[in-house]
Motif scaffolding. Structure first.
Motif, mmCIF file in Angstrom:
data_model
loop_
_atom_site.group_PDB
_atom_site.id
_atom_site.type_symbol
_atom_site.label_atom_id
_atom_site.label_comp_id
_atom_site.label_asym_id
_atom_site.label_seq_id
_atom_site.Cartn_x
_atom_site.Cartn_y
_atom_site.Cartn_z
ATOM 1 N N TYR A 189 34.983 22.078 45.382
ATOM 2 C CA TYR A 189 35.701 21.341 44.539
ATOM 3 C C TYR A 189 35.380 21.744 43.125
ATOM 4 O O TYR A 189 35.395 21.046 42.131
ATOM 5 N N ASN A 190 35.266 23.033 42.818
ATOM 6 C CA ASN A 190 35.314 23.702 41.469
ATOM 7 C C ASN A 190 36.433 25.000 41.513
ATOM 8 O O ASN A 190 37.183 24.979 42.361
ATOM 9 N N GLU A 191 36.105 25.727 40.358
ATOM 10 C CA GLU A 191 37.109 26.811 40.324
ATOM 11 C C GLU A 191 36.349 28.228 40.179
ATOM 12 O O GLU A 191 36.508 28.833 39.001
ATOM 13 N N TYR A 192 35.547 28.544 41.082
ATOM 14 C CA TYR A 192 35.006 29.597 41.175
ATOM 15 C C TYR A 192 35.630 31.241 40.955
ATOM 16 O O TYR A 192 37.014 30.954 41.257
ATOM 17 N N SER A 193 35.121 32.121 40.806
ATOM 18 C CA SER A 193 35.836 33.399 41.007
ATOM 19 C C SER A 193 35.082 34.132 41.881
ATOM 20 O O SER A 193 33.794 33.968 41.996
ATOM 21 N N GLY A 194 35.717 35.152 42.602
ATOM 22 C CA GLY A 194 34.955 36.050 43.309
ATOM 23 C C GLY A 194 34.734 35.343 44.805
ATOM 24 O O GLY A 194 35.189 34.431 45.183
#
Length: 1006
Positions: free
Chosen positions: A229-234
Motif C-alpha cells: 500500500y505504497n507507490e514504489y517504482s521498479g
C-alpha cells in the motif's frame, strides 16, 4: 564511646536513605499526577489516580503502584505505564522524563495529536514503546536514538509526515518496528539494512516512493515484512532472497512492476506471500515451487502471463492459491487437485484451458473454488464436496460439459452455486432444495433438460434462482412459490410449459421472470399472496383469460409485462389507481375496450405498450371508443328515476351527511381526549409485530418502553422517535407515527414506501428496519439504534468541535459509506431505488462512525395530487433540472450526494448567508474555481486541511463533488463511478488494509 560512633553514623545513613526514598516516591507521584492533569480523560479512566493520597516512608509499597495502568518493581519504582484504549487526548508533559526506571510505555488506541513529546526519548531504560492508533502528526521528532535499550516500537496508524526516521539505525537492539498507516513519504532508507536484530518490519500504508532497497536483504533475522500500500517504482530486489528466516511477506497494492524474481524460491521458510494488485508481468518463476512451507500465495490483479508452474503440485502445505485476474494460459496442473491442504483456489478471469483437475476436493478440505471466465472444458470434478466443507462453487463462463454432479446435492456447507454459461446437459439433480445453507443458484445458459426439482419449493435459505435459457420441456414445480426465502426467480426462455402454479405461499418474491416460455392457461388471481412483488414478466407465452385486477393491489408492483400472449377482455380500471406502477406492457394480445386515461399511470405510458390489440381504444391510442356519444346519453335518460324518488334520495343523502359530520367531529374529540392512552388501550385492537430480521423481543416489550418521555430522542413530520432498551439488553430506535388524521393518505404512503424499501434491502450502509409494530390505530417502525446521531449533528451541531467528525479519516469513511449505500440502491436493487431526499440529517452514524442512509419515506412516491417540492427532496439538495422537468431520478440523488460531500469537505451548511442572496454551497464552491487558492480556501481546517497530504486528498474528493453537481445530469457520473473514484482517492493512513492471508476472507465475485 569509640564503638558507638560508627553506629550513630549508621543511623544517620539509614535516616538519610529513608528521606531520599520518600523524596523519590513523592517525585514519582508528582510526575504521575502531572501526567493526569495534562490529559483529557472523558471516560474518567484515571479516577483512581488520587491526588489526596499521603506518602509515608513507613508504607511497604507506594499506593500508586496499585493505580490502573501502573506497575512497579520491588523497590516501588514505576516500570510500566499503560494508558492504552482510554480515549485520552492532550499532550504528554515533559515531566515524564522523571520516570527514569520506566521500561514499558503504552499510549496506543487514544486520541493524542500534535507532536510526539521528545521527552519520551529521555527514558534511558525504555524497552517497549507503543503509540499505535493515535493522531500524532508533523515529521517524526529527533532523539529516538537515545533509547539504546529499545526492542519494540509500534507507531502504526498515526499522521506522521515527511521522511522515515533514519535515526532508528542506531537502535542496535530493535527487533520490532511498525511505522505503517501514516503519511511518511520518500524512499525507504537504505540504512535500514543495518538494523541487524530486526525480526518484524511494517512500513505499509504510507506514501513511500522509489525502489525497495536491496539492502533489506541483509536483515537475515527478519521473519515478518509488510511493505504494501505504497507507490514504489521498479520491482522486487532479488536480494530479498537472503531473508532466510522470512515467514511472511506482503508488498501488495504498491505499483511494483517488472518480472517476479526467481531467487525468491530460496525462501524455504516462507508461509505467506501477498503480491496482489501490482503490475508484475512475465511468467510465474518455476523456482517458486521450491518454497515448500508456502501456505498462502496471492498474485492476483497483475499482468502475469504464461502457465501455472507444474511444480506447484508439490506445495503440500498450500492452503490458498489466488492467481485471478491475470493473463495466464495453458492448463491447470492436475497435481493441484491432489494438494492435501488446499482450501481455496481462485483462478477467475484468465485464459486457462483444458480440464479442471478431476481430483479436486479429494483432499477433503476444499472450501472455495472460483475458476470462472476462462476456457476450461470437460466435466465438473465429481468429488468437489467430498469433505462436505465446500461453501462456494463458481464455474461460470467456461465450456464445461456433462451433467451437474449429483454429489453436490449432499454438500451441506454449500451457499453459492454459479455454473451458468457453460455446455452442461442432463437434469438438475434432486436434492439442492434440502441443503441448509444454499442461498444462490445460477444455472442459466446451459442445455439442461428434464423436470425442475420439486424440492426447490422447500429450500429453507434459497434467495436467488436463475434457470433461464435451458431446455427443460417441463412444468414449474407446483410448490415453487412456497420457498420461504426465495426472492428472485429467473426462468426465461427455458421451454417451460403447462400452467402457472397458484401463488399460494408467495411471500418473499419481488422479481418473477417467466418470459419466452410455453405457459398456458390463465394468470392465477391469487397473485395477491405476492405482497412484495415488484417486477412481473410473463411476455411471449400462450396465456389466456383476462388480466387479473388483483395485480393492481400489490403494494410494491412497479413493472408488469404481459405482452405477446392471448389475453382477452378489458384492462381493469383499477390499474389506473396503482400509484407504484411505472411500466405496464400488454401489447400483442386480444384485449378489448377502452384504455383507462383518467389517472396518472396510463397517461404517462407510451402507446407501444398497448399496440397489437385491435379491440382496444381510447385517447392514448388516438382511437375513439364507439360507446362514447349520444347513444350513451339516451341510455342514461331512459333510466332516469322519477323526481319524487330523486327528492327522497336527496333527503336521505343530506341526513346521512349530517350524521357523518357529527361522527367525524366526535371521533376527533375522542381521539384528542384519549390519544395519550393509545399505546395501552385494549380497545384499539391487538398489537402485531412484523419482523424483517430475527428479533429477540416481542411487541409487548416494545410497548413497555414507550411510556417514559425521557426516552424521546427526536421528533419529525412523521412522528416521535424513542430510544428503547429491550429485555435482552438490545437497544433499538422506535419511530411512533403521528396519530393525526390530516394528510393520512400521504403519510401512509410514506410509511409504506419506507417499509417496502428498508424491509427488503440488505446493505451495511443502509439503515436496517428491524420490524413494524401496529394495530388498527397506531404504527411503530423499529430500527437499529444509531448512538452517534446524524451527520448533520456532527457537522453542524453545537458540540461539533468536540466530535470525531473533525478527523479527516472519519469524514472520508462517512463519505465512502454513503456512496456505497446509494450505489447499492441504484445498481443492485431491482427495480432501482431512488432515495430522493439525501441530506446530512438523513445520514445516521453507528458506534463505529459507519454511515447509514436512512429515511426512505419519499422513495418512489411521485403523486399528481401532491406538491412535488415536498416529496422530491429538501431545499439546497434538489438538482437544478427539477425546476423545469418535475422529475427526480438517479441523477438527482447523485446531485444531492455531491452537495453532502461538499458539506463534509467544507464544514458548512448547504444554505448559508455567506454564499450570498439566493446562492447555495454549490454556487459558492464553483465561484472559487479558477481563483488563486480558491478551492483550497473552502476546505475545512478542522478536518486537517492545513496538512499538505490531507489537503491533496480532500481536493480529490472535492473534484468528485463538482462532477456530481454538474448542471447537466448527463455529465454526472454514476454512483458506481463515484465509489470507484472515492476508493482510488482513499487516504493512505489508518486504512483497513485488505488481508488475504486469512483463509476465511470472502473475495468479491466477478
Amino acid at each position: 564511646l569509640f564503638p558507638l560512633i560508627p553506629f550513630s553514623i549508621f543511623l544517620l545513613l539509614i535516616r538519610a536513605s529513608l528521606v531520599l526514598a520518600a523524596a523519590t516516591e513523592a517525585a514519582a507521584a508528582s510526575t504521575l499526577l502531572s501526567i493526569k492533569s495534562s490529559l483529557k480523560d472523558p471516560l474518567n479512566t484515571l479516577h483512581d489516580w488520587d491526588s489526596t493520597t499521603e506518602f509515608s516512608s513507613s508504607n511497604s509499597r507506594p499506593v500508586w503502584c496499585s493505580w490502573s495502568g501502573i506497575q512497579c518493581n520491588l523497590t516501588g519504582q514505576v516500570t510500566t505505564l499503560d494508558l492504552s484504549g482510554r480515549n485520552l487526548s492532550g499532550r504528554i508533559p515533559t515531566d515524564i522524563r522523571h520516570l527514569s526506571h520506566l521500561r514499558h510505555l503504552n499510549l496506543s488506541m487514544n486520541s493524542f495529536d500534535g507532536l510526539l513529546e521528545a521527552a519520551i526519548f529521555e527514558l534511558p531504560n525504555l524497552k517497549t514503546l507503543d503509540i499505535n492508533h493515535n493522531f500524532f502528526n508533523s515529521s517524526f521528532p529527533p532523539g529516538i536514538s537515545r533509547l539504546e535499550s529499545l526492542t519494540f516500537f509500534n507507531a502504526y496508524s498515526n499522521s506522521f509526515t515527511g521522511p522515515l526516521p533514519e535515526e532508528l539505525i542506531y537502535l542496535r537492539n530493535l527487533e520490532y518496528l511498525n511505522l505503517g498507516g501514516s503519511y511518511f513519504d520518500g524512499p525507504i532508507p537504505t540504512t535500514y539494512g543495518k538494523i541487524f536484530k530486526l525480526k518484524a518490519l511494517y512500513l505499509h500504508g504510507n506514501l513511500l516512493t522509489g525502489p525497495i532497497p536491496a539492502e533489506l536483504g541483509f536483515l537475515n533475522q527478519l521473519e515478518h515484512v509488510e511493505l504494501g500500500y505504497n507507490e514504489y517504482s521498479g520491482g522486487i530486489p532479488s536480494q530479498l532472497s537472503g531473508l532466510s528466516n522470512l515467514v511472511y511477506l506482503d508488498i501488495s497494492s504498491s505499483n511494483l512492476s517488472e518480472n517476479l524474481p526467481a531467487e525468491l524460491g530460496r525462501l524455504t521458510k516462507l508461509e505467506t506471500l501477498l503480491l496482489f494488485k501490482n503490475q508484475f508481468s512475465g511468467s510465474i518463476p518455476a523456482s517458486w515451487a521450491h518454497m515448500g512451507s508456502l501456505q498462502i500465495l496471492d498474485l492476483s490483479d497483475n499482468n502475469l502471463s504464461g502457465e501455472i508452474p507444474r511444480g506447484f503440485s508439490s506445495l503440500k502445505e498450500l492452503k490458498t492459491l489466488s492467481l485471478m485476474n491475470n493473463k495466464l494460459t495453458g492448463e491447470i496442473p492436475q497435481g493441484i487437485g491432489e494438494l492435501p491442504n488446499l482450501e481455496s483456489l481462485y483462478l477467475w478471469n484468465n485464459s486457462l484451458s483444458g480440464t479442471l483437475p478431476q481430483t479436486l476436493g479429494s483432499n477433503c478440505k476444499l472450501q472455495r473454488l472460483d475458476v470462472s471466465s476462462n476456457s476450461l472444458s470437460g466435466p465438473i470434478p465429481p468429488n468437489l464436496c467430498l469433505s462436505n466443507k465446500l461453501m462456494k462453487l463458481i464455474l461460470f463462463s467456461n465450456n464445461f460439459v456433462g451433467e451437474i454432479p449429483s454429489s453436490l446435492t449432499n454438500c451441506k456447507a454449500l451457499s453459492r452455486l454459479r455454473i451458468q454459461n457453460n455446455n452442461l446437459n442432463g437434469s438438475i439433480p434432486l436434492g439442492f432444495g434440502s441443503l441448509p445453507n444454499l442461498t444462490f443458484i445460477e444455472l442459466s445458459k446451459n442445455s439442461l433438460s428434464g423436470p425442475i426439482p420439486e424440492d426447490l419449493g422447500i429450500a429453507m435459505k434459497l434467495e436467488f434462482l436463475n434457470i433461464s435459457e435451458n431446455s427443460f420441456n417441463s412444468e414449474l414445480p407446483g410448490n415453487i412459490w412456497k420457498a420461504p426465502r426465495l426472492q428472485i426467480l429467473l426462468a426465461s426462455s427455458s421451454n417451460i410449459d403447462g400452467k402457472i402454479p397458484d401463488f399460494v405461499g408467495c411471500r418473499s418474491f419481488y422479481r418473477i421472470e417467466l418470459d419466452g416460455n410455453n405457459l398456458t392457461g390463465r394468470i392465477p388471481p391469487d397473485i395477491t399472496h405476492c405482497q412484495k412483488l415488484v417486477s412481473l414478466n410473463l411476455r411471449r407465452n400462450s396465456l389466456t383469460g383476462t388480466i387479473p385486477w388483483e395485480i393492481s393491489t400489490l403494494p410494491s408492483i412497479t413493472d408488469v409485462d404481459l405482452s405477446h400472449n392471448f389475453l382477452t377482455g378489458a384492462i381493469p380500471s383499477k390499474f389506473n389507481n396503482c400509484s407504484t406502477l411505472e411500466n405496464f406492457n400488454v401489447s400483442y394480445n386480444q384485449l378489448t375496450g377502452p384504455v383507462p386515461s383518467s389517472g396518472l399511470v396510463f397517461s404517462s405510458l407510451h402507446p407501444s405498450s398497448f399496440i397489437g390489440n385491435d379491440g382496444l381504444c381510447g385517447k392514448i391510442l388516438k382511437k375513439p371508443c364507439l360507446t362514447e356519444g349520444p347513444a350513451t346519453e339516451a341510455v342514461q335518460i331512459r333510466h332516469q328515476p322519477k323526481k319524487t324518488a330523486s327528492a327522497f334520495i336527496w333527503i336521505m343523502v343530506a341526513a346521512l351527511g349530517v350524521g357523518l359530520l357529527i361522527l367525524v367531529v366526535g371521533s376527533r374529540y375522542f381521539q384528542a381526549k384519549y390519544s395519550r392512552k393509545l399505546l395501552h388501550d385494549k380497545n384499539v385492537g391487538s398489537w402485531k409485530l412484523t419482523a424483517f430480521h430475527r428479533l429477540n423481543f416481542t411487541a409487548n416489550d416494545v410497548l413497555e418502553c414507550l411510556h417514559m418521555t425521557d426516552k424521546i430522542i427526536g421528533m419529525g413530520s412523521m412522528g416521535t422517535v424513542y430510544k428503547a432498551e429491550m429485555p435482552g439488553g438490545e437497544i433499538i430506535a422506535v419511530k411512533k407515527l403521528w396519530g393525526k388524521q390530516q394528510d393520512t393518505t400521504r403519510k401512509r404512503r410514506g410509511v409504506l414506501a419506507e417499509v417496502d424499501v428498508l424491509g427488503n434491502v440488505r446493505h451495511r450502509n443502509i439503515m436496517r428496519l428491524l420490524g413494524c409494530v401496529s394495530n388498527n390505530k397506531c404504527t411503530m417502525l423499529l430500527y437499529e439504534y444509531m448512538p452517534n446521531g446524524s451527520l448533520d449533528d456532527l457537522l453542524h451541531g453545537k458540540n461539533k468541535d468536540e466530535n470525531l467528525v473533525a478527523d479527516w479519516m472519519t469524514r472520508y469513511k462517512i463519505a465512502l459509506g454513503v456512496a456505497q449505500g446509494v450505489c447499492y440502491l441504484h445498481h443492485d436493487c431491482n427495480p432501482v431505488v431512488v432515495h430522493r431526499d439525501l441530506k446530512p440529517s438523513n445520514i445516521l452514524l453507528d458506534g463505529e462512525m459507519e454511515a447509514r442512509v436512512a429515511d426512505f419515506g419519499v422513495a418512489k412516491l411521485i403523486q399528481a395530487d401532491e406538491s412535488m417540492s415536498v416529496i422530491a427532496g429538501s431545499y439546497g439538495y434538489i438538482a437544478p433540472e427539477y425546476a423545469y422537468t418535475l422529475q427526480v431520478d438517479e441523477k438527482s440523488d447523485i446531485y444531492s450526494y455531491g452537495v453532502v460531500l461538499m458539506e463534509i469537505l467544507t464544514g458548512k451548511r448547504s444554505i448559508d448567508t455567506e454564499f450570498g442572496d439566493g446562492n447555495c454551497i454549490v454556487d459558492w464552491v464553483k465561484s472559487k474555481v479558477g481563483m488563486k487558492n480558491g478551492l483550497v480556501d473552502v476546505l475545512d481546517k478542522n478536518a486537517g486541511a492545513s496538512c499538505a497530504s490531507v489537503r491533496e486528498e480532500m481536493l480529490l474528493l472535492l473534484r468528485v463533488a463538482l462532477l456530481c453537481t454538474s448542471r447537466n445530469p448527463a455529465d454526472r457520473p454514476s454512483m458506481r463511478d463515484v465509489v470507484s473514484m472515492l476508493q482510488e482517492a482513499k487516504p493512505k493512513q489508518k486504512q483497513k488494509l485488505v488481508r488475504r492471508d486469512e483463509v476465511v476472507v470472502d473475495f468479491p465475485e466477478p
